[in-house]
Design a protein around this motif. Structure first.
Motif, short mmCIF file in Angstrom:
data_model
loop_
_atom_site.label_atom_id
_atom_site.label_comp_id
_atom_site.label_asym_id
_atom_site.label_seq_id
_atom_site.Cartn_x
_atom_site.Cartn_y
_atom_site.Cartn_z
N ASP A 153 0.84 -1.21 0.00
CA ASP A 153 0.00 0.00 0.00
C ASP A 153 0.86 1.25 0.00
OD1 ASP A 153 -2.67 -1.23 0.23
OD2 ASP A 153 -1.97 -1.86 2.20
N PHE A 154 1.91 1.22 0.82
CA PHE A 154 2.81 2.37 0.89
C PHE A 154 3.53 2.57 -0.44
CE2 PHE A 154 7.16 3.95 1.65
CZ PHE A 154 6.82 5.26 1.98
N ILE A 155 4.00 1.49 -1.04
CA ILE A 155 4.68 1.59 -2.34
C ILE A 155 3.73 2.16 -3.39
CG2 ILE A 155 5.70 0.24 -4.22
CD1 ILE A 155 6.87 -1.63 -2.06
N HIS A 156 2.47 1.73 -3.33
CA HIS A 156 1.47 2.24 -4.27
C HIS A 156 1.32 3.76 -4.10
CE1 HIS A 156 -2.24 0.95 -6.71
NE2 HIS A 156 -2.08 2.25 -6.88
N THR A 157 1.27 4.21 -2.83
CA THR A 157 1.17 5.65 -2.55
C THR A 157 2.40 6.38 -3.07
OG1 THR A 157 -0.23 5.35 -0.61
CG2 THR A 157 1.06 7.38 -0.70
N HIS A 158 3.58 5.85 -2.76
CA HIS A 158 4.83 6.47 -3.21
C HIS A 158 4.86 6.61 -4.73
CE1 HIS A 158 9.01 6.44 -4.64
NE2 HIS A 158 9.28 7.15 -3.56
N ASN A 159 4.56 5.53 -5.42
CA ASN A 159 4.65 5.54 -6.88
C ASN A 159 3.57 6.41 -7.52
OD1 ASN A 159 6.80 3.84 -6.57
ND2 ASN A 159 5.73 1.99 -7.24
N LEU B 270 2.31 9.14 -6.19
CA LEU B 270 2.76 10.52 -6.02
C LEU B 270 3.97 10.82 -6.90
CD1 LEU B 270 2.32 10.80 -2.16
CD2 LEU B 270 1.07 12.13 -3.87
N ARG B 271 4.86 9.87 -7.02
CA ARG B 271 6.06 10.05 -7.86
C ARG B 271 5.67 10.39 -9.29
NH1 ARG B 271 8.62 4.54 -9.14
NH2 ARG B 271 6.78 4.63 -10.50
N ASP B 272 4.61 9.77 -9.78
CA ASP B 272 4.22 9.92 -11.18
C ASP B 272 3.27 11.09 -11.43
OD1 ASP B 272 5.78 7.69 -11.68
OD2 ASP B 272 4.10 6.28 -11.61
N LEU B 273 2.80 11.74 -10.36
CA LEU B 273 1.90 12.88 -10.52
C LEU B 273 2.69 14.18 -10.64
CD1 LEU B 273 -1.11 12.51 -8.03
CD2 LEU B 273 -1.18 12.42 -10.52
N PRO B 274 2.23 15.12 -11.47
CA PRO B 274 2.92 16.41 -11.61
C PRO B 274 2.57 17.38 -10.49
CG PRO B 274 1.05 16.35 -13.10
CD PRO B 274 1.10 15.00 -12.43
N VAL B 275 2.90 16.98 -9.24
CA VAL B 275 2.65 17.84 -8.09
C VAL B 275 3.97 18.47 -7.64
CG1 VAL B 275 0.61 16.56 -7.36
CG2 VAL B 275 2.85 15.93 -6.43
N SER B 276 3.88 19.52 -6.81
CA SER B 276 5.05 20.35 -6.52
C SER B 276 5.72 20.05 -5.19
CB SER B 276 4.63 21.82 -6.53
OG SER B 276 3.84 22.12 -7.65
N TYR B 277 4.95 19.63 -4.19
CA TYR B 277 5.52 19.33 -2.87
C TYR B 277 4.50 18.53 -2.08
CZ TYR B 277 2.48 23.13 -1.30
OH TYR B 277 1.38 23.91 -1.05
N LEU B 278 4.97 17.89 -1.00
CA LEU B 278 4.11 17.08 -0.14
C LEU B 278 4.17 17.60 1.29
CD1 LEU B 278 5.37 13.52 -1.22
CD2 LEU B 278 3.60 14.90 -2.34
N HIS B 279 3.04 17.54 2.00
CA HIS B 279 3.03 17.67 3.45
C HIS B 279 2.77 16.26 3.99
CE1 HIS B 279 2.01 22.25 3.75
NE2 HIS B 279 3.23 22.01 3.33
N VAL B 280 3.77 15.69 4.63
CA VAL B 280 3.69 14.29 5.06
C VAL B 280 3.38 14.21 6.55
CG1 VAL B 280 4.85 12.06 5.05
CG2 VAL B 280 5.44 13.77 3.31
N PHE B 281 2.34 13.46 6.90
CA PHE B 281 1.94 13.29 8.28
C PHE B 281 2.04 11.82 8.67
CE2 PHE B 281 -0.28 16.92 6.56
CZ PHE B 281 -0.13 17.90 7.54
N THR B 282 2.51 11.57 9.87
CA THR B 282 2.55 10.21 10.40
C THR B 282 1.24 9.94 11.14
OG1 THR B 282 4.94 10.31 10.63
CG2 THR B 282 3.79 8.61 11.90
#
Length: 442
Positions: free
Chosen positions: A310-316, A318-330
């Motif tokens: 699931d995490f890899i799916h999220t990472h990939n 986001l990696r492939d989307l043309p977005v500019s930055y992430l706010h990452v929350f635990t």
């Protein structure tokens, strides 16, 4: 001797705007504002309940205030106070706990600021949270950017979130009142107004209007300014709003759009109101209409049941989307949420590892976005911060920009051609226009 009050805020921009309005109440009654690390007669802590660390920090801050002045009157308000008033009241030294409604009625609820043996608790039940406290906050040192609260509360039922419990149902400030507050901030010299709320895209649902209609009214105001939307849910960012942003230079070329997970399975468990295909299509639609748009994304790692795939799916994703930055929350377990009872708890160290991986991805995203902006012309609002002969500001599409310091550019929206970029800032030069020439001469 003039009484002193110190204010401290935990959490989001909405909290900051509300703290600022609380501060104005004290100023209107002759108080002097002190720093929270200074000795004061009254300390006001506006709290957050989104994460466990925010609650722990709240307790630490109260103890720190009492070290400054053991006889100080301690007021705790905000989301944590709304949700856990009895818990806060048990903290030594706390004199008053005020809920979400009560923070704006502070002086009618508290007769004096003499230290008490028993803590005063005044908290409206969540189902009765219907008041709207008008609030705004501004940059401390620069009259450039102000945050204006237009909406409060939330009707969504995301399984990880306590905000609806802390803030109540969605409600909005009437359009004419927003316009009045907006004009007051413009008259004070602010050039960028950030519209804030718990769920800004939900604006107007209880007063027979919507965010598009409000934006359409605000951009009619005759003055030089621009509007930034603090954050907007993907299912509420309509084609109308995107088209209006394309058409009007008064709307910032920037959206912050929460995703939370790129795994369909986890997104469903979070009880979000869109699919990852919906989200992907929205991002590409924005970039097709506004190629220079800055797009920020909220994402949560370590949600119950989030497996490595699931995490890899999220990472990939986001990696492939043309977005500019992430706010990452635990992910943090919150009482009274559905998620806390879900199976598949993710180890704390694993949550931290996933967080770090996405933060690295965010740095790469920002670096690429900044690099792509080299050679483009951007409208930059500069702040009065002379650092080694340079001044800084943000472009409409939320790129941090620096150029040679010139006092007359402070608080002005200037045309800048971006010439260099690194991972944290772009450099640029002022483009010659009639306005820029006038500013230089001035």
């Amino acid at each position: 001797m003039q009484n002193k009050v110190a204010l401290h805020t935990l959490g989001c921009k909405l909290n900051y705007s509300e703290t600022s309005s609380i501060g104005m109440q004290f100023l209107d009654r002759g108080f002097e504002i002190a720093g929270f690390n200074e000795e004061a007669d009254v300390y006001v802590l506006n709290t957050c309940s989104v994460t466990e660390s925010a609650e722990r920090e709240c307790r630490q801050i109260i103890r720190r205030a009492l070290r400054q002045n053991p006889e100080a009157f301690i007021i705790v308000t905000g989301c944590y106070a709304q949700l856990r008033p009895e818990e806060i009241a048990r903290i030594d030294g706390v004199d008053a706990v005020l809920g979400s409604n009560e923070k704006f009625k502070l002086f009618s609820l508290i007769e004096n600021f003499n230290k008490r043996e028993l803590t005063c608790i005044s908290v409206t039940p969540t189902e009765n949270l219907t008041d709207f406290g008008v609030a705004h906050s501004t940059d401390a040192d620069n009259r450039t950017r102000a945050f204006l609260k237009i909406q409060d509360g939330c009707d969504y039922t995301c399984s990880f979130c306590t905000i609806p419990l802390a803030r109540g149902a969605s409600r909005s400030l009437a359009v004419n009142n927003v316009v009045d507050e907006f004009k007051k901030l413009l008259d004070s010299g602010y050039k960028e107004l950030v519209l804030t709320g718990v769920n800004v895209g939900d604006y107007g649902k209880n007063i027979d209007t919507n965010l598009f209609n409000l934006l359409s009214e605000l951009i009619k105001i005759e003055s030089e300014f621009r509007i930034r939307i603090s954050s907007i849910e993907p299912n509420l960012l309509t084609d109308e709003i995107i088209n209006l942003t394309v058409e009007s230079e008064k709307l910032c070329n920037h959206f912050h759009i929460p995703l939370q997970s790129g795994s369909p399975r986890i997104l469903k468990a979070m009880q979000r109101r869109y699919t990852i295909d919906d989200y992907k299509n929205l991002i590409h639609k924005i970039k097709n209409r506004l190629p220079d748009a800055g797009i920020g994304v909220d994402v949560i790692v370590g949600f119950p049941g989030e497996k490595e795939e699931d995490f890899i799916h999220t990472h990939n994703f986001l990696r492939d989307l043309p977005v500019s930055y992430l706010h990452v929350f635990t992910y943090s377990e919150r009482p009274d949420t559905k998620a806390i009872s879900l199976p598949g708890t993710v180890d704390i160290q694993e949550r931290k590892r996933r967080n770090n991986i996405l933060r690295i991805l965010s740095e790469k995203k920002r670096a690429k976005f900044y690099s792509d902006m080299i050679g483009t012309n951007q409208a930059v609002l500069f702040e009065n911060n002379n650092k080694n002969g340079l001044m800084q500001g943000f472009s409409s599409n939320y790129v941090k920009v620096q150029t040679d310091f010139l006092e007359s550019l402070t608080g002005q929206i200037c045309p800048i051609m971006l010439t260099e970029a690194d991972t944290e800032i772009c450099s640029g030069m002022l483009i010659s226009t009639k306005k820029s020439i006038d500013l230089v001469i001035t």
